[in-house]
Design a protein around this motif. Structure first.
Motif, PDB file in Angstrom:
ATOM      1  N   TYR A 548       0.831  -1.199   0.022  1.00 25.76           N
ATOM      2  CA  TYR A 548      -0.095   0.033   0.007  1.00 25.76           C
ATOM      3  C   TYR A 548       0.788   1.427   0.082  1.00 25.76           C
ATOM      4  CZ  TYR A 548       1.190  -0.284   5.077  1.00 25.76           C
ATOM      5  OH  TYR A 548       1.673  -0.315   6.187  1.00 25.76           O
ATOM      6  N   GLY A 549       0.183   2.345  -0.253  1.00 29.69           N
ATOM      7  CA  GLY A 549       0.690   3.727  -0.328  1.00 29.69           C
ATOM      8  C   GLY A 549       0.015   4.747  -0.344  1.00 29.69           C
ATOM      9  N   PHE A 550       0.156   5.729   0.480  1.00 27.82           N
ATOM     10  CA  PHE A 550      -0.810   6.964   0.459  1.00 27.82           C
ATOM     11  C   PHE A 550      -0.005   8.292   1.307  1.00 27.82           C
ATOM     12  CE2 PHE A 550      -1.737   4.521   4.274  1.00 27.82           C
ATOM     13  CZ  PHE A 550      -1.480   5.255   5.430  1.00 27.82           C
ATOM     14  N   VAL A 557       3.360   7.598   3.058  1.00 29.46           N
ATOM     15  CA  VAL A 557       3.342   6.337   3.893  1.00 29.46           C
ATOM     16  C   VAL A 557       3.462   5.285   2.764  1.00 29.46           C
ATOM     17  CG1 VAL A 557       2.192   5.058   5.523  1.00 29.46           C
ATOM     18  CG2 VAL A 557       2.585   7.592   5.714  1.00 29.46           C
ATOM     19  N   ASP A 558       4.185   4.130   2.960  1.00 37.00           N
ATOM     20  CA  ASP A 558       3.760   2.979   2.383  1.00 37.00           C
ATOM     21  C   ASP A 558       4.317   1.711   3.154  1.00 37.00           C
ATOM     22  OD1 ASP A 558       6.836   2.767   2.293  1.00 37.00           O
ATOM     23  OD2 ASP A 558       7.034   3.305   0.171  1.00 37.00           O
ATOM     24  N   SER A 599       2.109 -10.397   9.644  1.00 39.81           N
ATOM     25  CA  SER A 599       3.129  -9.553   9.765  1.00 39.81           C
ATOM     26  C   SER A 599       2.799  -8.298   8.979  1.00 39.81           C
ATOM     27  CB  SER A 599       4.388 -10.069   8.980  1.00 39.81           C
ATOM     28  OG  SER A 599       4.081 -10.362   7.770  1.00 39.81           O
ATOM     29  N   ALA A 600       3.496  -7.138   9.394  1.00 39.39           N
ATOM     30  CA  ALA A 600       3.081  -5.819   8.682  1.00 39.39           C
ATOM     31  C   ALA A 600       4.480  -4.890   8.772  1.00 39.39           C
ATOM     32  CB  ALA A 600       1.937  -5.243   9.619  1.00 39.39           C
ATOM     33  N   ASN A 601       4.690  -4.135   7.878  1.00 34.96           N
ATOM     34  CA  ASN A 601       5.697  -3.188   7.873  1.00 34.96           C
ATOM     35  C   ASN A 601       4.865  -1.671   7.282  1.00 34.96           C
ATOM     36  OD1 ASN A 601       8.306  -4.636   8.214  1.00 34.96           O
ATOM     37  ND2 ASN A 601       7.251  -6.014   7.119  1.00 34.96           N
ATOM     38  N   ILE A 602       5.462  -0.748   8.009  1.00 32.89           N
ATOM     39  CA  ILE A 602       4.969   0.510   7.417  1.00 32.89           C
ATOM     40  C   ILE A 602       6.201   1.314   7.626  1.00 32.89           C
ATOM     41  CG2 ILE A 602       4.566   1.147   9.857  1.00 32.89           C
ATOM     42  CD1 ILE A 602       1.900   2.703   8.439  1.00 32.89           C
TER      43      ILE A 602
END
Length: 863
Positions: A548-550, A557-558, A599-602
């Motif tokens: 994602y990205g915004f 942010v991605d 899992s998540a990465n930002i």
């Protein structure tokens, strides 16, 4: 922690990590365009490429890159990894050995994204097996993503080999070096070659690459192992004091050979379609001999009044004993690793989608041959002093060079045969999405089937009877004067001149059996049937991941979010010896379990130069095959044994990570990272006493504990001082520091300790110079003291055993004679780091060990 992981639901999107052209700068897009025509080479190019990978990855990763062929620093992969923040490397005969990432040694190794392993009791790949010349780079993934193969709670190390279409046209590189080891006093050769070519044909682009490396290393190690402390009340009236239970003094010398071969074919019939195939081979052998004395003093009568204590303690500093039994030994200990990896696949890319299908097959063998023959004797006097730079243990009143002073001791033969293989096939698909937030969807499946077989050979016999051992004099032809009689620079604190068995006469089974028969031993060397086991494991994994990205206000942010689901099936066959049993029971046990790993990465791009990463995930590591093995292995010479536990559960960890990164130039950056790990089902080793065939053995076996916690901070950076005038602008520096605090339960109820082999503090500093044809590096690696295990005796339970802090200094200098020819000079362990261990406090001395200083010189040619 688990709640936080599920809230983020993460599946950290791996993304495609590759080389950003070394000529590009690392600021905003306009700045990159402005410097696109600058050509960067050498150390600068390598640092820039590694920095690009770290900066542009969608997870927390550190990299080592050899932008120039054959210039990956250090000799093997483990040694190269010691430069990375958060990594601590153990030493094996002076070489980099095992690796732990942020305190956890449960690390998964992949090669070009495919799992690789070395057969043995564990699951890991022996990083010593791979010559560094074969690699273009190494990526260390400290946070996971759904498309990364599961199995490493510490992290994933990906070894990247070169590909022919990475650099179009013909490429040739070759190197030749000699390596001198000062304790072994020998020079051994090293060589490598790479040939690559690509062609544009009517059928599309075609490329082929073949590379090979050959390394030899002579090595020597001096060891004095002061016996573990033993509480005795018969030394000083009215006191219980701690006396060493003896001294074990092996001098080790050997030769290691490492061979690596890699072949890759690529064919792109169209720009969108690619077929590829790869074959890799690693061969590693270590031929080792060792000679020395074993002098146990438990139960021996001390000379009255001879004991002195360290001030303010009850720990013996010096003591003498009467009539001490001892043994000398000659040992041959040889190990062999052989690994093959075969792989192939197809990749198809369009503007909006990417597909990959990859299949691989791996085989591995690990073999140990151990042979030993002892002489035994009784010395009228033994004098021991554990203080000083070299602990003292001297036998007197006996002629150690007279064969008549000895009887024949134990004869031992151990052989371990590990064989393993793995089939794997995986498919990945990625689809770009046009939406304000969602950028792509990624899916994949992986099936793998892995098998491991173990067959042991065990033999332990002492000729003669307990009441009448064989006089050694009639067998004088089997023994010789100790050839390694200059330990610790010929120290007079230990006996250096004595008789030992000739290990070369013990190496082959034929010669071993001939000596066995000569000594009148009728028992045969054979397979230990109760120790045989086989383990088969099948996994089916699937993942889904979204990138994602915004914009959050003015901040881009991605990141990625996803989940990996794995079904594991396990079959264990062998022979199990439970408590109360004296005869093993055959078992054939199946088990299955499901694992869900979110899992998540930002990433927040706070400015063109500054970015913040946050990550949350769950990971797992399955127990090692040796830990799962149901079999019991006994060591009669020491009345000890070990067994596995097929009921072990996998280790699972909840993870939180954060990283603040500042990139101020193409080769300049600073970072600050924090991490937290909460690990369930840590595997601990406990010890129980068991009577087997009338002999009491101390048996160690693994069990799952409750949990362990690891938290820490990494800080580091790198830069060249380009603002300095003239030649001074060639100076640069890399530095990093890691703090790790850990706690886990132990096999002793109520006792928690830090993780073993984990230093709380460690740092790396590298001074770099590169200007014109000259490049140089001076690298220092330091780690604080760390726990190696727990000791229990008749006075204390769970006494911690520590290794003292130490540093390791390496240096290299390269001179480009022409644009195609480079001369190199390198040095390793230049300060001769020594191993010092102790039991709880430094007045309870443990192990002292030293390895070679190594110097390498050679030439490299590249076209």
């Amino acid at each position: 922690m688990r709640f936080a992981s599920y809230i983020l639901t993460g599946a950290a999107a791996c993304g495609i990590i590759g080389f950003i052209p070394a000529a590009q700068a690392q600021t905003s897009a306009p700045a990159q365009d402005e410097v696109a025509d600058i050509v960067v080479t050498g150390i600068r190019a390598s640092l820039q490429s590694a920095q690009n990978i770290k900066r542009n990855s969608d997870k927390i990763v550190d990299s080592i890159v050899a932008e120039d062929i054959g210039k990956l620093p250090d000799i093997n992969v483990a040694e190269a990894l010691q430069r990375v923040s958060g990594i601590q490397v153990s030493r094996d005969r002076g070489e980099g050995g095992g690796v732990a990432i942020r305190g956890l040694s449960q690390v998964l190794t992949t090669m070009n994204g495919r799992e690789v392993f070395t057969a043995g009791g564990g699951r890991s790949f022996n990083l010593q097996d791979v010559p560094s010349e074969l690699l273009s780079g190494i990526d260390v993934y400290k946070t996971p993503s759904a498309d990364l193969i599961e199995g490493g709670i510490g992290g994933v190390i990906d070894l990247r080999t070169r590909k022919p279409l990475d650099k179009k046209g013909f490429t040739f590189s070759a190197s030749a070096r000699g390596r001198y080891s000062d304790l072994a006093d020998d020079v051994k050769p090293m060589a490598s070659v790479l040939v690559s070519n690509s062609w544009d044909t009517d059928a599309g682009e075609f490329g082929i690459l073949v590379s090979a490396a050959y390394q030899e290393r002579a090595f020597a190690t001096d060891i004095i192992n002061v016996g573990a402390p033993n509480g005795r009340s018969d030394i000083i009236a009215g006191q219980t004091v701690n006396t060493p239970n003896g001294s074990y003094q092996p001098a080790i010398k050997g030769n290691r050979r490492r061979i690596g071969v890699d072949g890759i074919v690529q064919w792109k019939p169209t720009p969108e379609l690619e077929f590829y195939g790869q074959v890799s081979y690693q061969d590693f052998r270590s031929i080792q001999t060792q000679f020395g004395l074993n002098i146990p003093t438990n139960g021996r009568t001390a000379v009255p009044g001879s004991a002195t204590l360290f001030d303010g303690t009850k720990d013996v500093e010096s003591i003498s004993y009467n009539n001490v039994s001892f043994s000398t030994f000659g040992v041959a200990r040889d190990t062999y690793d052989e690994n093959f990896q075969y792989s192939g696949g197809v990749t198809y890319e369009t503007d909006k989608a990417r597909f990959n299908l990859d299949a691989s097959y791996s085989t591995s063998k690990n073999t140990l041959y151990y042979s030993e023959l002892d002489l035994t004797g009784v010395a009228p006097l033994a004098q021991q002093t554990v203080s000083g730079s070299v602990p003292s243990m001297l036998l007197s009143g006996i002629d150690l060079n007279n064969i008549a002073s000895y009887t024949i001791g134990a004869m031992t033969r151990n052989e371990n045969y590990f064989k393993g293989d793995m089939w794997a096939i995986k498919g990945d698909a990625s689809f770009d999405i046009e939406s304000p937030i969602l950028k792509s969807l990624n899916f994949g499946l992986r099936w793998a089937k892995r098998g491991m077989d173990f067959t042991p050979v065990r033999f332990f016999q002492t000729p003669g009877t307990a009441a009448a051992r064989l006089n050694a004099a009639p067998y004088a032809d089997l023994f010789m004067a100790n050839p390694l009689n200059s330990m610790f620079s010929g120290s007079g604190n230990i006996n250096q001149d004595f008789l030992v068995a000739d290990p070369d006469a013990l190496r082959s089974m034929d010669s071993f059996n001939a000596i066995r028969q000569q000594l009148g031993i009728t028992a045969q060397v054979g397979v230990s049937a109760p120790g045989i086991y086989s383990i088969d494991e099948t996994t089916l994994a699937g993942y889904a991941m979204a990138k994602y990205g915004f914009d959050l206000g003015s901040v881009p942010v991605d990141g990625n979010i996803g989940v990996r689901v794995i079904r594991t099936g396990l079959n264990v066959t062998g022979n199990r010896l439970d408590a109360g049993q004296t005869v093993p029971t055959p078992i054939d046990m199946d088990s299955n379990y499901m694992s869900v790993l979110p899992s998540a990465n930002i990433r927040f791009k706070l400015s063109d130069e500054l970015q913040l990463r946050l990550s949350a995930s769950q990971v797992l590591t399955r127990p090692g095959f040796g830990q799962l093995a149901p079999t019991l292995t006994l060591v009669p010479a020491q009345n000890t044994g070990s067994s596995g536990n097929p009921d072990l559960r996998p280790l699972k960890a909840d993870q939180l990570d954060a990283s603040l990164e500042y990139y101020f130039s193409p080769t300049g950056s600073l970072y600050l990272a924090g991490f937290y790990r909460n690990v369930q089902n840590f595997i601990l080793t406990g010890t129980v006493l068991r009577n087997i065939d009338g002999i009491e053995y101390s048996i160690s076996a693994p069990t799952n504990s409750n949990q362990g916690k690891i938290k820490g901070v990494e800080v580091g950076g790198q830069t060249f001082f380009d603002f300095l005038p003239g030649l001074l602008s060639g100076f640069g520096v890399q530095a990093n520091y890691t703090f790790v605090d850990s706690s886990t339960g132990t096999s002793i109820a109520g006792l928690s300790t830090p993780l073993t082999d984990l230093s709380k503090h460690s740092f790396n500093v590298s001074a770099i110079y590169e200007k014109g044809p000259l490049s140089a590096r001076l690298a220092y690696n330091w780690r604080d003291k760390f726990l190696t295990g727990l000791f229990t005796n008749n006075v204390v339970t769970g006494l911690p055993v520590y290794r003292k802090a130490y540093g390791w200094l390496d240096a290299s200098i390269n001179l480009d004679v022409t644009k195609n020819v480079t001369l190199s000079l390198e040095g390793s362990n230049l300060t001769r780091s020594k191993t010092h261990t102790y039991y709880g406090r430094e007045t309870l001395v443990g192990n002292l060990e030293q390895d070679d200083i190594q110097v390498l010189g050679g030439v490299r040619v590249t076209f």
